[in-house]
Design a protein around this motif. Structure first.
Motif, PDB file in Angstrom:
ATOM      1  N   ARG A  99       0.810  -1.226   0.000  1.00  0.00           N
ATOM      2  CA  ARG A  99       0.000   0.000   0.000  1.00  0.00           C
ATOM      3  C   ARG A  99       0.841   1.272   0.000  1.00  0.00           C
ATOM      4  N   GLY A 100       2.167   1.110  -0.044  1.00  0.00           N
ATOM      5  CA  GLY A 100       3.041   2.273  -0.008  1.00  0.00           C
ATOM      6  C   GLY A 100       3.335   2.783   1.389  1.00  0.00           C
ATOM      7  N   TYR A 101       2.889   2.070   2.403  1.00  0.00           N
ATOM      8  CA  TYR A 101       3.093   2.510   3.785  1.00  0.00           C
ATOM      9  C   TYR A 101       4.563   2.490   4.189  1.00  0.00           C
ATOM     10  N   ALA A 102       5.321   1.504   3.728  1.00  0.00           N
ATOM     11  CA  ALA A 102       6.742   1.441   4.083  1.00  0.00           C
ATOM     12  C   ALA A 102       7.475   2.660   3.529  1.00  0.00           C
ATOM     13  N   THR A 103       7.226   2.992   2.276  1.00  0.00           N
ATOM     14  CA  THR A 103       7.868   4.147   1.660  1.00  0.00           C
ATOM     15  C   THR A 103       7.466   5.436   2.363  1.00  0.00           C
ATOM     16  N   GLU A 104       6.175   5.567   2.615  1.00  0.00           N
ATOM     17  CA  GLU A 104       5.660   6.780   3.261  1.00  0.00           C
ATOM     18  C   GLU A 104       6.222   6.944   4.667  1.00  0.00           C
ATOM     19  N   SER A 133      11.595  -4.567  -0.408  1.00  0.00           N
ATOM     20  CA  SER A 133      12.316  -3.656   0.491  1.00  0.00           C
ATOM     21  C   SER A 133      13.338  -2.828  -0.262  1.00  0.00           C
ATOM     22  N   GLU A 134      13.977  -3.421  -1.241  1.00  0.00           N
ATOM     23  CA  GLU A 134      14.939  -2.654  -2.037  1.00  0.00           C
ATOM     24  C   GLU A 134      14.244  -1.517  -2.775  1.00  0.00           C
ATOM     25  N   ARG A 135      13.050  -1.775  -3.296  1.00  0.00           N
ATOM     26  CA  ARG A 135      12.301  -0.732  -4.019  1.00  0.00           C
ATOM     27  C   ARG A 135      11.895   0.402  -3.073  1.00  0.00           C
ATOM     28  N   VAL A 136      11.499   0.053  -1.846  1.00  0.00           N
ATOM     29  CA  VAL A 136      11.148   1.073  -0.851  1.00  0.00           C
ATOM     30  C   VAL A 136      12.346   1.997  -0.633  1.00  0.00           C
ATOM     31  N   LEU A 137      13.504   1.405  -0.410  1.00  0.00           N
ATOM     32  CA  LEU A 137      14.709   2.199  -0.159  1.00  0.00           C
ATOM     33  C   LEU A 137      15.051   3.077  -1.362  1.00  0.00           C
ATOM     34  N   GLU A 138      14.973   2.528  -2.561  1.00  0.00           N
ATOM     35  CA  GLU A 138      15.278   3.299  -3.762  1.00  0.00           C
ATOM     36  C   GLU A 138      14.313   4.469  -3.927  1.00  0.00           C
ATOM     37  N   LYS A 139      13.037   4.256  -3.633  1.00  0.00           N
ATOM     38  CA  LYS A 139      12.050   5.340  -3.726  1.00  0.00           C
ATOM     39  C   LYS A 139      12.363   6.463  -2.746  1.00  0.00           C
ATOM     40  N   LYS A 158      22.170 -19.647   2.614  1.00  0.00           N
ATOM     41  CA  LYS A 158      22.976 -18.436   2.737  1.00  0.00           C
ATOM     42  C   LYS A 158      22.483 -17.384   1.741  1.00  0.00           C
ATOM     43  N   TYR A 159      22.471 -16.140   2.200  1.00  0.00           N
ATOM     44  CA  TYR A 159      22.037 -15.021   1.371  1.00  0.00           C
ATOM     45  C   TYR A 159      23.057 -13.896   1.475  1.00  0.00           C
ATOM     46  N   ASP A 160      23.176 -13.143   0.389  1.00  0.00           N
ATOM     47  CA  ASP A 160      23.997 -11.938   0.418  1.00  0.00           C
ATOM     48  C   ASP A 160      23.243 -10.851   1.173  1.00  0.00           C
ATOM     49  N   ASP A 161      23.993  -9.979   1.833  1.00  0.00           N
ATOM     50  CA  ASP A 161      23.422  -8.760   2.400  1.00  0.00           C
ATOM     51  C   ASP A 161      23.636  -7.644   1.391  1.00  0.00           C
ATOM     52  N   HIS A 162      22.590  -6.884   1.133  1.00  0.00           N
ATOM     53  CA  HIS A 162      22.691  -5.698   0.292  1.00  0.00           C
ATOM     54  C   HIS A 162      22.646  -4.495   1.218  1.00  0.00           C
ATOM     55  N   ILE A 163      23.694  -3.705   1.190  1.00  0.00           N
ATOM     56  CA  ILE A 163      23.792  -2.523   2.033  1.00  0.00           C
ATOM     57  C   ILE A 163      23.416  -1.311   1.189  1.00  0.00           C
ATOM     58  N   PHE A 164      22.414  -0.584   1.660  1.00  0.00           N
ATOM     59  CA  PHE A 164      21.958   0.623   0.980  1.00  0.00           C
ATOM     60  C   PHE A 164      22.332   1.843   1.807  1.00  0.00           C
ATOM     61  N   SER A 165      22.632   2.957   1.139  1.00  0.00           N
ATOM     62  CA  SER A 165      23.056   4.167   1.818  1.00  0.00           C
ATOM     63  C   SER A 165      22.307   5.379   1.271  1.00  0.00           C
ATOM     64  N   LEU A 166      22.130   6.353   2.156  1.00  0.00           N
ATOM     65  CA  LEU A 166      21.538   7.636   1.789  1.00  0.00           C
ATOM     66  C   LEU A 166      22.304   8.712   2.534  1.00  0.00           C
ATOM     67  N   ASN A 167      22.888   9.638   1.796  1.00  0.00           N
ATOM     68  CA  ASN A 167      23.571  10.784   2.392  1.00  0.00           C
ATOM     69  C   ASN A 167      22.829  12.032   1.986  1.00  0.00           C
ATOM     70  N   LEU A 168      22.406  12.789   2.974  1.00  0.00           N
ATOM     71  CA  LEU A 168      21.638  14.005   2.693  1.00  0.00           C
ATOM     72  C   LEU A 168      22.538  15.218   2.584  1.00  0.00           C
TER      73      LEU A 168
END
Length: 168
Positions: A99-104, A133-139, A158-168
């Motif tokens: 529903r877009g709640y995570a992004t909001e 979750s990746e799409r939420v972060l990218e948005k 086993k799974y890879d970890d994807h590390i996402f970053s945001l610098n304001l």
């Protein structure tokens, strides 16, 4: 408390235990995050949300996300401070996914963290395969900054970890 267009977020309280337990043990929520923990393990995680920050300053600021219209709890969101970087996270009940709640709510957490805690760098860890979750972060402006191979195990896989970053 802080708000977004359709949601309001309040610090987690003792009476939010049933929501926290449901989020941590629901198979659809846990699928890309962890093996389902015992109720005792979940209780320890829940209780840690009320502890003061540790010596290194780490502490989860956990907020219950509620719909403005119904006031129904739909998930949790928040961040853990580690120096000047805040690691963000969010979990939503299956009935409220898509529903877009995570992004909001994440956008509101970022704004709140910047305004009230002077945070200008955020990170998130996502298990490879958790495309939603990746799409939420990218948005919200995050970019993939690192991949850690075979970093996490769920269900003996086993799974890879994807590390996402945001610098304001």
């Amino acid at each position: 408390m802080f708000t977004s267009e359709r949601l309001f977020m309040t610090l987690i309280e003792a009476q939010d235990w049933p929501l926290f337990l449901q989020l941590k043990t629901d198979p659809l929520v846990a699928k890309w995050c962890w093996d389902i923990p015992t109720n005792e393990q979940v209780r320890e995680q829940f209780e840690s949300r009320f502890n003061p920050p540790t010596e290194n300053g780490e502490h989860w600021f956990t907020y219950v996300v509620r719909e403005k219209q119904s006031e129904q709890a739909v998930g949790i969101t928040g961040f853990k401070l580690s120096g000047q970087i805040a690691q963000v996270g969010y979990l939503f009940l299956p009935n409220f996914m898509g529903r877009g709640y995570a992004t909001e709510s994440l956008g509101s957490v970022i704004d709140w963290g910047k305004k009230h805690h002077q945070i200008d760098a955020f990170s998130a860890i996502v298990t490879a395969g958790n495309i939603a979750s990746e799409r939420v972060l990218e948005k919200c402006g995050f970019t993939l900054s690192e991949v850690i191979p075979d970093a996490y195990e769920i269900g003996h896989n086993k799974y890879d970890d994807h590390i996402f970053s945001l610098n304001l």
